[in-house]
Enzyme design. Structure first.
Site, PDB file in Angstrom:
ATOM      1  N   LYS A  80       0.894  -1.215   0.076  1.00 18.25           N
ATOM      2  CA  LYS A  80      -0.024   0.056  -0.188  1.00 18.25           C
ATOM      3  C   LYS A  80       0.961   1.252   0.071  1.00 18.25           C
ATOM      4  O   LYS A  80       1.642   1.444   0.584  1.00 18.25           O
ATOM      5  CB  LYS A  80      -0.993  -0.012   1.212  1.00 18.25           C
ATOM      6  CG  LYS A  80      -1.986   1.128   1.472  1.00 18.25           C
ATOM      7  CD  LYS A  80      -2.941   1.016   2.406  1.00 18.25           C
ATOM      8  CE  LYS A  80      -3.908   1.941   2.411  1.00 18.25           C
ATOM      9  NZ  LYS A  80      -4.795   2.043   3.750  1.00 18.25           N
ATOM     10  N   SER A 161      -9.988   2.597   2.660  1.00 21.56           N
ATOM     11  CA  SER A 161      -8.879   3.068   1.673  1.00 21.56           C
ATOM     12  C   SER A 161      -7.974   2.167   1.148  1.00 21.56           C
ATOM     13  O   SER A 161      -7.379   2.266   0.091  1.00 21.56           O
ATOM     14  CB  SER A 161      -8.279   4.070   2.627  1.00 21.56           C
ATOM     15  OG  SER A 161      -7.182   3.358   3.582  1.00 21.56           O
ATOM     16  N   SER A 185     -10.339   0.332   7.027  1.00 25.48           N
ATOM     17  CA  SER A 185      -9.793   0.600   5.720  1.00 25.48           C
ATOM     18  C   SER A 185      -9.172  -0.974   5.305  1.00 25.48           C
ATOM     19  O   SER A 185      -8.836  -0.999   4.128  1.00 25.48           O
ATOM     20  CB  SER A 185      -8.663   1.423   5.794  1.00 25.48           C
ATOM     21  OG  SER A 185      -9.464   2.779   5.457  1.00 25.48           O
TER      22      SER A 185
END
Ligand SMILES: [Mg+2]
Ligand SMILES: [Zn+2]
Lengths: 495, 100, 500
Positions: A80, A161, A185
């Site tokens: 990420k 996210s 998330s």
């Protein structure tokens, strides 16, 4: 020969170790998938095929020398783009950090490389991890590989996210990826894309080198195709870090070895407050299925109450923006990142112009809310009150865990929605995290496991919440669900 | 509590985010919507409840006073701290001239 | 508590000045408050900056134990409440010397609570009686970096070496009523910090800076609106700031104006204060607990260690010097004024007692007098101080032992000290080499006395006739004849006998 990209973490690791295939072959296969899907899915902000190959070569060389391979030996993963990676652009999906090349490696990513993993690239996300649909990324939204079965062709949200992570795993661009979870998330995007993800107890994974959103909530965790892969990867990511004052000074349990789907003697709590008015029938049905599976696994089911559930989301939307407004003050155009210096501007004008140009709309909205709730005269009414409610929410869980070992509920109130569907209404977007946020506020380990498909053919996830430090209990309940759900659905390849 | 354009402008200035008049205008109902929603917290009886200070009950660890014990948190790395600077000269960061 | 009678004469009558001080003292530590970068003064720009200090994305603070220990010891030295539960807050504002966009400080739960210190009476300075000044709190916080404005035509340069260095902010009550009291408070505080070892007190290097809060009022009225003059870095400037600021405020008020609560800057070249443009912003620091840090909880063992490591503090030491050692109030004050002087004196005292086989109290006056009236003056002439003194405490003790045992006289000792400073040689060696040993042989002295009395028969007559002041003349003549080496006591005795 099997398609190597159909394999998960455990299978790749054992195949590389046994010499069935090489780590380089695995990396090449995933590199190819990453490249082929980029235009359609936009899951990566930067691909780093050479990094993946380099790490794979090192693992193959270790194997040739007869050395033991690490926990993630030969497994290429997606990172990420919230984790600082030395020498590789790290942006938090913001224009503010476009071109920022860290001179340091986050603790979590360093541990993964140490364990033999390689990096396929930096995954897209909601800007500064603020969002539930991946639509706030400066680098364009990620498109879910899933489609509704209604014959329409609506592009769906991969959740957020960690939407780049969820989409990439579901589309077989990587076998596993890192995620971070502040208010859901990891879990919500996992649920949206039919994969598995766990947010461990707050403090298990070091936050050092992870771009901060809300410090008291942020927690890294693994996202992968199944519970076993998550257990393996979490072991590699977790551990005490003296550089993070909130890091737990505890040994890392052997979660993989401890996996056990037999829940005999365990009690599963079903929180009545999660059963909300007008709840999606398919979501409700998957919850009922889950309860039946857990019973089948030997667990006793009890009804529990978490009375302050409905206040979790509003409390979260005070605490997280307040912390974010302060955490994001460092993006000022002085030491790194974007600088917008209008002709003749002074220092303070430079700040205002830089932050106007660098932050996206949702980031600005949250900074403004956070600034407001902390400002003189409002602090007690908003922030202090929210932190008191947070105490009550944590107490709710404590009381519940006197009656049960884990809590099971839906991960999200609905399946994936279409891109654009919620973007103009921040509140309805925030409501996506209604089931995920309470565990975040209490710092508890929680995971999402695929439970089935809804009538539109989209995945639904079930959430398992455990006591602080009891990731094993969460993983085991997750495994029991996984084994009975028999979830094998995957998105048809259209990209 | 609800905000008006003057308040939004003041918050934006505190947060150092340049907002034009139209943006301020647009932000007013958005923020008010969110604020009205979070204000339901006021219903909760928090008598005798302490605000949360540590989500996992824990206290601060103290580190020994050793210089550069860990290179990742130590000094002597000027090139690294200046590497991404929009303006750096003679070992300093450069900013538009400040008058105190 | 007695208030000073310091008053400002205005057109409308007398005004009283009310002063509170926030002293930022740099905590003595090797590394920074929340990072491992060094704190040493004078390094190359940005050479002592870690990724944490530069607030790179994802960086986190980890608290330095030594900084907390020093702040707790300081709190104990001012008899303050030590809070075993404290925590850190963020003070949010934007400035180029503040990389995080916030300063980690303590607002809601400071480490050290209520304490006080006593400013001594100093008639000459206008402090008629000793006065207790309340200290509201000491909190621990990060220092900011430094901005340089004169290196480039259009840019300011930022050096973050100081960024993250540990400070104690010591906040007084608004208990001071004159520039003299404020000056004495800062000096006393500096003295205590240096004794404790928690701050080196180097004001010219910025180790101690004062924010000076000043307001004026008609005696007996409520407090007026105050201004805060930032970062004043000497005792003299603190006093000048107050004088200027108080009279400026009186002028404003008497001409019908109002005092604005604002931040000001002291200009040492003009001795005046002016409003600070960069701090014009509305003060809304949005303090909240730093979520990167947990509550700081101190246990009994830690506190015990802090307390046990506290040295004897200046007031106690001065009292002991007067009481146990029998020194004069003046000498005791001089010797305890600075921790280094006291340390030097105590080494000298110990060595002197040992060398003469006596108790310290029996040689304390000798040692104190010599240090204050002989060594200080001699060093001063050389432009040196105790720290750079070529004469060590043990060398001094050797010299004093020669005097104490009667081997040399006091006046010879002065000569010997000069030689010691010149050559670095020991006192005994110098005395031996230069033949300065004192003559105590009564026979030799008697012979000289006889000569002198014979040569001055007229004066002997006058002395016997009642002019006793002439005794000194005979002593002087004898000493001269003996080239200063005669034991003055023996000379006295012989003269007394011979003169009848
Ligand atoms: Mg101040
Ligand atoms: Zn301060």
């Amino acid at each position: 020969m099997t398609d190597l990209t159909d394999l998960g973490v455990a299978a790749i690791r054992s195949g590389v170790a046994s010499g069935e295939f090489t780590a380089v072959e695995v990396a090449e296969a995933f590199n190819a998938n990453v490249a082929a899907a980029q235009d359609a899915l936009n899951a990566f902000i930067v691909a780093t095929p050479e990094k993946a190959i380099e790490a794979a070569q090192a693992v193959d060389a270790m194997r040739a020398r007869g050395e033991p391979l690490g926990k993630m030996g030969g497994v290429p993963i997606g990172m990420k783009d919230l984790f600082a990676t030395a020498g590789v652009q790290t942006t938090a999906a913001s224009h503010m950090l476009e071109g920022f090349v860290p001179q340091y490696e986050s603790t979590v990513s360093a541990k993964l490389w140490e364990a033999g993993a390689g990096m396929l690239g930096k995954l897209n996300l909601d800007q500064f991890a603020m969002g539930s649909s991946n639509e706030t990324s400066f680098f364009g939204n990620v498109v879910s590989p899933w489609k509704r079965n209604d014959g329409g062709n609506a592009a769906l949200a991969p959740g957020g996210s960690s939407g780049g992570s969820s989409a990439a795993i579901a589309a077989r661009l990587c076998p596993a990826a890192t995620g971070t979870d502040t208010g859901g998330s990891i879990r919500q995007p996992a649920a949206f894309t039919g994969i598995t993800g766990i947010k461990p107890t707050y403090g298990r994974c070091s936050r050092w080198g992870v771009v901060a959103f809300a410090s008291s909530l942020d927690q890294a965790g693994p996202m992968a195709r199944d519970v076993t892969d998550c257990a393996i990867m979490l072991e590699a990511m977790a551990g005490f870090d003296p550089k993070d004052s909130t890091s737990l000074d505890l040994p890392v349990p052997e979660w993989e070895a401890g996996l056990n789907a037999d829940l005999t003697g365990k009690t599963v709590g079903i929180p009545r407050e999660y059963r909300m008015d007008g709840m999606d029938a398919d979501v409700l049905k998957s919850w009922e299925d889950g309860i039946a599976w857990l019973k089948d696994a030997g667990a006793k089911i009890v009804d529990i109450s978490l009375p302050h559930t409905r206040y979790a989301l509003p409390a979260y939307y005070i605490i997280a923006p307040a912390e974010a407004s302060s955490n994001l003050a460092r993006y000022d155009g002085v030491r790194y990142g974007l600088r917008d210096l209008p002709e003749g501007a002074g220092l303070q004008d430079m700040y205002a112009a830089t932050r106007e140009a660098g932050f996206g709309a949702e980031v600005k909205r949250r900074i403004l809310i956070g600034t407001y709730v902390l400002s003189a005269g409002y602090y007690d009414a908003y922030y202090t009150q929210a932190q008191k409610v947070r105490t009550l929410i944590a107490r709710d869980f404590e009381a519940a865990f006197e009656q049960c070992d884990v809590i099971v509920a839906p991960t999200a109130p609905s399946a994936a929605f279409a891109l654009g569907e919620n973007i103009d209404d921040p509140l309805s977007m925030y409501l996506n995290d209604v089931f995920a946020v309470p565990a975040s506020l209490a710092g508890l380990p929680a995971m999402s496991v695929p439970a089935g498909l809804n009538r539109e053919g989209l995945p639904l996830g079930l959430q398992v919440i455990g006591r602080a430090f009891d990731e094993q209990g969460v993983l085991n309940a997750g495994l029991a669900i996984e084994q009975r759900a028999g979830f094998t659905a995957r998105p048809a390849k259209w990209w | 509590m609800s905000v008006d354009t003057a308040t939004v402008a003041k918050i934006a200035s505190l947060a150092r985010i340049k907002l034009g008049a139209a943006e301020v205008e647009a932000m007013v109902p958005e923020l008010n919507g969110i604020l009205a929603w979070v204000e339901q917290l006021g219903e909760v009886d928090v008598t005798g409840v302490e605000p949360m200070t540590a989500v996992i009950p824990n206290t601060l660890r103290l580190r020994d006073d050793v210089i550069d014990a860990d290179p990742l948190t130590g000094g002597g790395i000027r090139d690294k701290v200046l590497a991404n600077a929009p303006a750096a000269e003679h070992g300093f960061y450069g900013v538009p001239k400040v008058i105190e | 508590m007695s208030d000073s009678t310091y008053r400002i004469q205005g057109a409308t009558g007398e005004w009283e000045v009310v002063i509170g001080l926030e002293v930022h003292a740099q905590v003595t530590s090797n590394s920074k408050l929340f990072s491992g970068a060094a704190t040493q003064f004078g390094a190359e720009p940005n050479a002592q900056v870690s990724l944490v200090d530069a607030a790179m994305p994802g960086m986190l603070p980890v608290l330095n134990k030594e900084c907390i220990r020093q702040a707790v010891r300081t709190g104990m030295a001012i008899d303050a409440q030590i809070n075993t539960w404290s925590r850190f807050d963020r003070k949010n504002y934007f400035y180029a010397d503040l990389p995080q966009g916030y300063q980690i400080s303590q607002l809601y739960h400071p480490l050290v609570g209520e304490g006080s210190l006593t400013v001594d009476a100093d008639e000459k300075a206008g402090i008629p009686e000793a006065k207790v000044i309340g200290i509201e709190r000491i909190h621990v916080e990060q220092d900011a970096g430094k901005l340089m404005h004169d290196q480039h035509p259009t840019m300011s340069y930022v050096d973050l070496n100081r960024s993250g260095v540990a400070l104690m902010e010591i906040v007084s009550r608004p208990d001071m009523r004159s520039p003299a009291e404020a000056g004495a408070y800062v000096a006393k505080l500096r003295q205590i910090l240096r004794y404790v070892g928690s701050c080196d007190g180097n004001m010219d290097q910025g180790s101690m800076r004062c924010d000076v809060n000043v307001s004026v009022r008609k005696p007996g009225d409520e407090f007026g609106t105050r201004t805060e003059t930032k970062n004043v870095n000497s005792v003299r400037f603190v006093m000048a700031t107050i004088e200027h600021e108080a009279s400026r405020q009186v002028d404003v008020l008497e001409s019908g104006g109002k005092i604005v609560q604002e931040t000001r800057l002291f200009d040492p070249t003009t001795g005046t204060t002016r409003s600070m443009r960069s701090k014009e912003d509305a003060h809304d620091y949005r303090y909240f607990p730093d979520p990167d840090l947990l509550p700081l909880v101190l246990d009994g063992a830690f506190l015990e260690d802090c307390r046990n490591s506290l040295p004897e503090l200046p007031d106690a030491k001065r009292a002991r010097y007067e009481g146990e050692l029998g020194l004069s109030a003046y000498n005791a004050a001089v010797l305890t004024a600075d921790v280094e002087t006291a340390r030097w004196f105590e080494l000298l005292l110990g060595e002197t007692a040992t060398a003469q086989g006596k108790q310290p109290a029996d040689v304390a006056k000798q040692a104190a007098n010599w240090l204050i009236s002989e060594l200080f003056g001699a060093l001063n002439k050389l432009g040196k101080d105790l720290e750079t003194s070529p004469v060590s405490p043990s060398a001094g003790a050797e010299l004093l032992a020669l005097v104490g045992k009667g081997t040399i006289s006091g006046s010879i000792a002065k000569q010997v000290l000069e030689k010691m400073l010149e050559t670095g040689d020991g006192a005994a060696a110098i005395v031996e080499r230069e033949g300065l040993k004192q003559e105590s042989d009564t026979g030799a002295i008697e012979a000289k006395v006889d000569d002198i009395l014979a040569a001055n028969a007229d004066k002997v007559e006058q002395y016997r006739g009642g002019k006793e002041a002439l005794f000194g003349f005979f002593v002087g003549q004898t000493m001269k004849a003996m080239q200063g080496k005669a034991n003055p006591q023996v000379v006295n005795e012989i003269l007394k006998v011979k003169l009848g």
